[in-house]
Motif scaffolding. Structure first.
Motif, PDB file in Angstrom:
ATOM      1  N   GLN A  39       0.883  -1.175   0.000  1.00 28.72           N
ATOM      2  CA  GLN A  39       0.000   0.000   0.000  1.00 28.72           C
ATOM      3  C   GLN A  39       0.914   1.216   0.000  1.00 28.72           C
ATOM      4  OE1 GLN A  39      -2.939  -1.135  -0.081  1.00 28.72           O
ATOM      5  NE2 GLN A  39      -2.716  -3.101   0.962  1.00 28.72           N
ATOM      6  N   TYR A  40       0.472   2.284  -0.668  1.00 30.18           N
ATOM      7  CA  TYR A  40       1.185   3.551  -0.498  1.00 30.18           C
ATOM      8  C   TYR A  40       0.284   4.433   0.362  1.00 30.18           C
ATOM      9  CZ  TYR A  40       4.166   7.398  -0.619  1.00 30.18           C
ATOM     10  OH  TYR A  40       5.014   8.381  -0.164  1.00 30.18           O
ATOM     11  N   THR A  41       0.757   4.779   1.550  1.00 37.00           N
ATOM     12  CA  THR A  41      -0.136   5.351   2.555  1.00 37.00           C
ATOM     13  C   THR A  41       0.326   6.714   3.049  1.00 37.00           C
ATOM     14  OG1 THR A  41      -0.700   3.095   3.171  1.00 37.00           O
ATOM     15  CG2 THR A  41      -1.253   4.804   4.766  1.00 37.00           C
ATOM     16  N   VAL A  42      -0.615   7.658   3.025  1.00 40.36           N
ATOM     17  CA  VAL A  42      -0.354   8.998   3.568  1.00 40.36           C
ATOM     18  C   VAL A  42      -1.156   9.163   4.849  1.00 40.36           C
ATOM     19  CG1 VAL A  42       0.122  10.049   1.320  1.00 40.36           C
ATOM     20  CG2 VAL A  42      -2.222  10.016   2.159  1.00 40.36           C
ATOM     21  N   MET A  43      -0.874  10.237   5.572  1.00 38.76           N
ATOM     22  CA  MET A  43      -1.611  10.500   6.812  1.00 38.76           C
ATOM     23  C   MET A  43      -2.217  11.897   6.728  1.00 38.76           C
ATOM     24  SD  MET A  43       0.838   8.572   9.536  1.00 38.76           S
ATOM     25  CE  MET A  43       2.407   8.854   8.769  1.00 38.76           C
ATOM     26  N   VAL A  44      -3.539  11.954   6.814  1.00 40.93           N
ATOM     27  CA  VAL A  44      -4.251  13.233   6.645  1.00 40.93           C
ATOM     28  C   VAL A  44      -5.278  13.400   7.763  1.00 40.93           C
ATOM     29  CG1 VAL A  44      -3.992  13.319   4.116  1.00 40.93           C
ATOM     30  CG2 VAL A  44      -5.923  12.091   5.103  1.00 40.93           C
ATOM     31  N   SER A  45      -5.614  14.648   8.069  1.00 48.23           N
ATOM     32  CA  SER A  45      -6.551  14.841   9.179  1.00 48.23           C
ATOM     33  C   SER A  45      -8.008  14.933   8.688  1.00 48.23           C
ATOM     34  CB  SER A  45      -6.166  16.081   9.985  1.00 48.23           C
ATOM     35  OG  SER A  45      -5.902  17.128   9.110  1.00 48.23           O
ATOM     36  N   ASN A  46      -8.193  15.345   7.444  1.00 53.95           N
ATOM     37  CA  ASN A  46      -9.566  15.514   6.917  1.00 53.95           C
ATOM     38  C   ASN A  46      -9.916  14.342   5.978  1.00 53.95           C
ATOM     39  OD1 ASN A  46      -7.563  16.235   5.140  1.00 53.95           O
ATOM     40  ND2 ASN A  46      -8.818  17.727   4.045  1.00 53.95           N
ATOM     41  N   ARG A  47      -9.713  13.111   6.463  1.00 52.69           N
ATOM     42  CA  ARG A  47      -9.735  11.957   5.563  1.00 52.69           C
ATOM     43  C   ARG A  47     -11.060  11.760   4.829  1.00 52.69           C
ATOM     44  NH1 ARG A  47      -7.925   6.691   8.394  1.00 52.69           N
ATOM     45  NH2 ARG A  47     -10.030   6.699   9.259  1.00 52.69           N
ATOM     46  N   GLU A  48     -12.132  11.826   5.557  1.00 55.75           N
ATOM     47  CA  GLU A  48     -13.418  11.479   4.924  1.00 55.75           C
ATOM     48  C   GLU A  48     -13.758  12.418   3.762  1.00 55.75           C
ATOM     49  OE1 GLU A  48     -17.612  10.603   6.755  1.00 55.75           O
ATOM     50  OE2 GLU A  48     -16.019  10.011   8.136  1.00 55.75           O
ATOM     51  N   ALA A  49     -13.591  13.716   4.027  1.00 55.20           N
ATOM     52  CA  ALA A  49     -13.897  14.714   2.987  1.00 55.20           C
ATOM     53  C   ALA A  49     -12.952  14.551   1.800  1.00 55.20           C
ATOM     54  CB  ALA A  49     -13.776  16.116   3.585  1.00 55.20           C
ATOM     55  N   LEU A  50     -11.688  14.286   2.121  1.00 58.92           N
ATOM     56  CA  LEU A  50     -10.672  14.133   1.078  1.00 58.92           C
ATOM     57  C   LEU A  50     -10.964  12.906   0.209  1.00 58.92           C
ATOM     58  CD1 LEU A  50      -8.121  15.538   0.164  1.00 58.92           C
ATOM     59  CD2 LEU A  50      -6.811  14.157   1.780  1.00 58.92           C
ATOM     60  N   GLN A  51     -11.352  11.820   0.840  1.00 56.05           N
ATOM     61  CA  GLN A  51     -11.660  10.598   0.074  1.00 56.05           C
ATOM     62  C   GLN A  51     -12.816  10.838  -0.881  1.00 56.05           C
ATOM     63  OE1 GLN A  51     -11.794   7.480   3.401  1.00 56.05           O
ATOM     64  NE2 GLN A  51     -10.864   6.404   1.677  1.00 56.05           N
ATOM     65  N   LYS A  52     -13.796  11.590  -0.402  1.00 53.02           N
ATOM     66  CA  LYS A  52     -14.984  11.879  -1.204  1.00 53.02           C
ATOM     67  C   LYS A  52     -14.580  12.737  -2.416  1.00 53.02           C
ATOM     68  CE  LYS A  52     -19.726  13.347  -0.397  1.00 53.02           C
ATOM     69  NZ  LYS A  52     -19.802  14.728  -0.871  1.00 53.02           N
ATOM     70  N   ARG A  53     -13.773  13.757  -2.152  1.00 54.63           N
ATOM     71  CA  ARG A  53     -13.360  14.658  -3.236  1.00 54.63           C
ATOM     72  C   ARG A  53     -12.494  13.919  -4.255  1.00 54.63           C
ATOM     73  NH1 ARG A  53      -9.347  18.208  -3.847  1.00 54.63           N
ATOM     74  NH2 ARG A  53      -8.644  18.237  -1.693  1.00 54.63           N
ATOM     75  N   LEU A  54     -11.577  13.084  -3.755  1.00 48.20           N
ATOM     76  CA  LEU A  54     -10.700  12.339  -4.668  1.00 48.20           C
ATOM     77  C   LEU A  54     -11.520  11.374  -5.526  1.00 48.20           C
ATOM     78  CD1 LEU A  54      -7.673  11.683  -2.280  1.00 48.20           C
ATOM     79  CD2 LEU A  54      -7.602  12.975  -4.406  1.00 48.20           C
ATOM     80  N   ALA A  55     -12.514  10.745  -4.917  1.00 46.14           N
ATOM     81  CA  ALA A  55     -13.357   9.803  -5.673  1.00 46.14           C
ATOM     82  C   ALA A  55     -14.053  10.546  -6.820  1.00 46.14           C
ATOM     83  CB  ALA A  55     -14.372   9.155  -4.743  1.00 46.14           C
ATOM     84  N   GLU A  56     -14.521  11.776  -6.538  1.00 50.73           N
ATOM     85  CA  GLU A  56     -15.179  12.580  -7.584  1.00 50.73           C
ATOM     86  C   GLU A  56     -14.213  12.924  -8.719  1.00 50.73           C
ATOM     87  OE1 GLU A  56     -18.258  14.522  -4.373  1.00 50.73           O
ATOM     88  OE2 GLU A  56     -16.717  15.817  -5.265  1.00 50.73           O
ATOM     89  N   LEU A  57     -12.929  13.005  -8.364  1.00 50.17           N
ATOM     90  CA  LEU A  57     -11.914  13.341  -9.376  1.00 50.17           C
ATOM     91  C   LEU A  57     -11.330  12.085 -10.035  1.00 50.17           C
ATOM     92  CD1 LEU A  57     -10.126  16.144  -7.317  1.00 50.17           C
ATOM     93  CD2 LEU A  57     -11.504  16.495  -9.378  1.00 50.17           C
ATOM     94  N   GLY A  58     -11.900  10.921  -9.735  1.00 45.57           N
ATOM     95  CA  GLY A  58     -11.441   9.681 -10.376  1.00 45.57           C
ATOM     96  C   GLY A  58     -10.231   9.054  -9.706  1.00 45.57           C
ATOM     97  N   VAL A  59     -10.016   9.388  -8.435  1.00 43.32           N
ATOM     98  CA  VAL A  59      -8.878   8.798  -7.704  1.00 43.32           C
ATOM     99  C   VAL A  59      -9.414   7.971  -6.526  1.00 43.32           C
ATOM    100  CG1 VAL A  59      -6.782   9.287  -6.368  1.00 43.32           C
ATOM    101  CG2 VAL A  59      -7.381  10.730  -8.338  1.00 43.32           C
ATOM    102  N   PRO A  60      -9.396   6.640  -6.652  1.00 46.75           N
ATOM    103  CA  PRO A  60      -9.891   5.819  -5.547  1.00 46.75           C
ATOM    104  C   PRO A  60      -8.868   5.764  -4.408  1.00 46.75           C
ATOM    105  CG  PRO A  60      -9.079   4.422  -7.314  1.00 46.75           C
ATOM    106  CD  PRO A  60      -8.909   5.848  -7.780  1.00 46.75           C
ATOM    107  N   THR A  61      -9.356   5.662  -3.198  1.00 39.45           N
ATOM    108  CA  THR A  61      -8.471   5.537  -2.031  1.00 39.45           C
ATOM    109  C   THR A  61      -9.027   4.429  -1.141  1.00 39.45           C
ATOM    110  OG1 THR A  61      -9.781   7.200  -0.888  1.00 39.45           O
ATOM    111  CG2 THR A  61      -7.775   7.978  -2.010  1.00 39.45           C
ATOM    112  N   ALA A  62      -8.242   4.017  -0.145  1.00 38.18           N
ATOM    113  CA  ALA A  62      -8.719   2.999   0.796  1.00 38.18           C
ATOM    114  C   ALA A  62      -8.091   3.286   2.157  1.00 38.18           C
ATOM    115  CB  ALA A  62      -8.314   1.609   0.314  1.00 38.18           C
ATOM    116  N   VAL A  63      -8.650   2.685   3.187  1.00 38.75           N
ATOM    117  CA  VAL A  63      -8.112   2.907   4.531  1.00 38.75           C
ATOM    118  C   VAL A  63      -7.643   1.572   5.105  1.00 38.75           C
ATOM    119  CG1 VAL A  63      -8.616   3.697   6.865  1.00 38.75           C
ATOM    120  CG2 VAL A  63      -9.564   4.929   4.902  1.00 38.75           C
ATOM    121  N   HIS A  64      -6.350   1.485   5.351  1.00 33.18           N
ATOM    122  CA  HIS A  64      -5.756   0.291   5.970  1.00 33.18           C
ATOM    123  C   HIS A  64      -5.066   0.720   7.259  1.00 33.18           C
ATOM    124  CE1 HIS A  64      -5.511  -0.356   1.522  1.00 33.18           C
ATOM    125  NE2 HIS A  64      -6.079  -1.491   1.873  1.00 33.18           N
ATOM    126  N   TYR A  65      -5.708   0.713   8.377  1.00 26.71           N
ATOM    127  CA  TYR A  65      -6.979   0.124   8.761  1.00 26.71           C
ATOM    128  C   TYR A  65      -7.688   1.152   9.618  1.00 26.71           C
ATOM    129  CZ  TYR A  65      -4.897  -3.933   6.738  1.00 26.71           C
ATOM    130  OH  TYR A  65      -4.312  -4.773   5.843  1.00 26.71           O
TER     131      TYR A  65
END
Ligand SMILES: Cc1ncc(COP(=O)(O)O)c(C=O)c1O
Length: 364
Positions: free
Chosen positions: A285-311
């Motif tokens: 996995q290539y993993t970053v650490m962010v504080s606004n994860r949920e909003a960021l995941q939603k925005r990235l998904a809209e831009l065609g970038v899938p993400t995942a949370v481990h764990y």
């Protein structure tokens, strides 16, 4: 267009003739269980890691379970491990009636903090089980030294995510008493279903695990010990064999892609999992650490970038496990679980897709 999180389709297209031929060879000889490809794969994987024995098995979970069974782990025993991992690591311990003792992790790698292990060892401790998280091993020499000091405790590396990684020049899976990996399709070396393998240099343990894999059978219908139905299908072994020639190139690609992510993210000031200088990661996995994860995941998904949370939740806070350990005793794992977010990663990820991922991440 959405960037694939893991690009198995492109990988198959690159290997189609080899994989199709390998599957057809098995269909032609018809030895679907313990066919010749099983031993061939075991020999090649043992040579790759440098371990004396490789025992393929039904999955990474089964590899961990069979290892603990071979060590005779049972009720009343304690296994020191990490809560910041996939559930299988602790699941197999509990299935055998033993207790996982969760030790906190390093804040920059997410791997078990070797400095905290000794304090968790009791007279009931029967093994230490570090996990090579995100494709990078823990500090295995330090862990092996602690294990040696405490009555030669066995060390089982949960290397489900790290086949192909190295520690001080040695291959993951051959760094301790036992190494267990997974060939789940999304792993760095994946098959097209479930599969796994165990590595050891110990002849007695290897024999025990070979018997456990076939219902504890030492000779046909002689069940010397309690076992499981834990074999890896010949077809899946044939698929991994067909992928092996390309694997060194894939590991190199993963390293280069990981390092490019590192440079771009460091420039942008985004926190990420760090790699130690004495190890090479396979970036499962290539993993970053962010504080606004949920909003960021939603925005990235809209831009065609899938993400995942481990764990998202450390295992000592999961409903099935929280009674086994104080849920708040691993604050670093808890903090990381709230922040980690994995980006698309595979050997096929192009430079332009990587740039698009970074641009999307940095968009205000
Ligand atoms: C750290 C870890 N341990 C164990 C496993 C279990 O492997 P499998 O899915 O092959 O059973 C996985 C797979 O996701 C894993 O990531």
């Amino acid at each position: 267009m959405t960037i694939p999180f893991i690009d198995l389709k492109t990988q198959y297209q690159a290997l189609k003739p080899e994989i199709d031929a390998a599957i057809h060879r098995v269909l032609d000889h018809g030895q679907y269980i313990m066919g010749p490809e099983v031993k061939e794969l075991e020999d090649k994987l043992a040579a790759f890691t440098g371990a004396k024995h490789c025992i393929t098995c039904a999955s990474g979970t089964e590899a961990l379970l069979m290892s603990l069974m071979a060590l005779g782990i049972g009720p009343g025993d304690e296994i020191v491990t990490t809560p910041f991992t996939f559930v299988a690591t602790a699941e197999v311990i509990v299935l055998l009636g033993a207790k996982p003792v969760f030790v906190d992790v390093e804040p920059d790698t997410g791997n078990i903090n070797a400095n905290l292990i000794e304090a968790a060892i009791t007279t009931r401790t029967k093994a230490i089980m570090p996990v090579s998280l995100y494709g990078q091993t823990a500090d295995m020499d330090a862990i092996n030294a602690i294990a040696a000091k405490h009555g030669n405790l066995p060390v089982i590396e949960d290397a489900a995510q790290s086949f192909g990684a190295t520690y001080k020049g040695r291959q993951s899976c051959n760094l301790s008493t036992i190494g267990c990996t997974s060939f789940f399709p999304s792993k760095p070396l994946g098959c097209y279903g479930d599969g796994g393998a165990i590595f050891t240099n110990d002849d007695v343990l290897a024999q025990a695990m070979r018997e456990i894999r076939v219902h504890g059978q030492s000779q046909r219908y002689v069940h010397t010990r309690v076992g499981v139905g834990g074999r890896m299908d010949t077809l899946q072994c044939a698929i991994v064999l067909a992928k092996l020639d390309r694997f060194a190139w894939e590991v190199q690609q993963r390293k280069e892609i990981g390092q490019r992510y590192n440079q771009l993210l460091d420039k942008a000031g985004i926190a990420r999992i760090q790699q130690r200088a004495d190890r090479t990661s396979v970036y499962a996995q290539y993993t970053v650490m962010v504080s606004n994860r949920e909003a960021l995941q939603k925005r990235l998904a809209e831009l065609g970038v899938p993400t995942a949370v481990h764990y998202p939740v450390p295992l000592n806070e999961q409903p099935a496990y929280r009674h086994l350990c104080c849920p708040d005793c691993t604050p670093v794992a808890k903090g990381m679980a709230n922040k980690v977010m994995s980006l698309p990663m595979s050997a096929e990820l192009s430079v332009s897709d990587q740039e698009q991922i970074l641009q999307s991440l940095l968009q205000p």
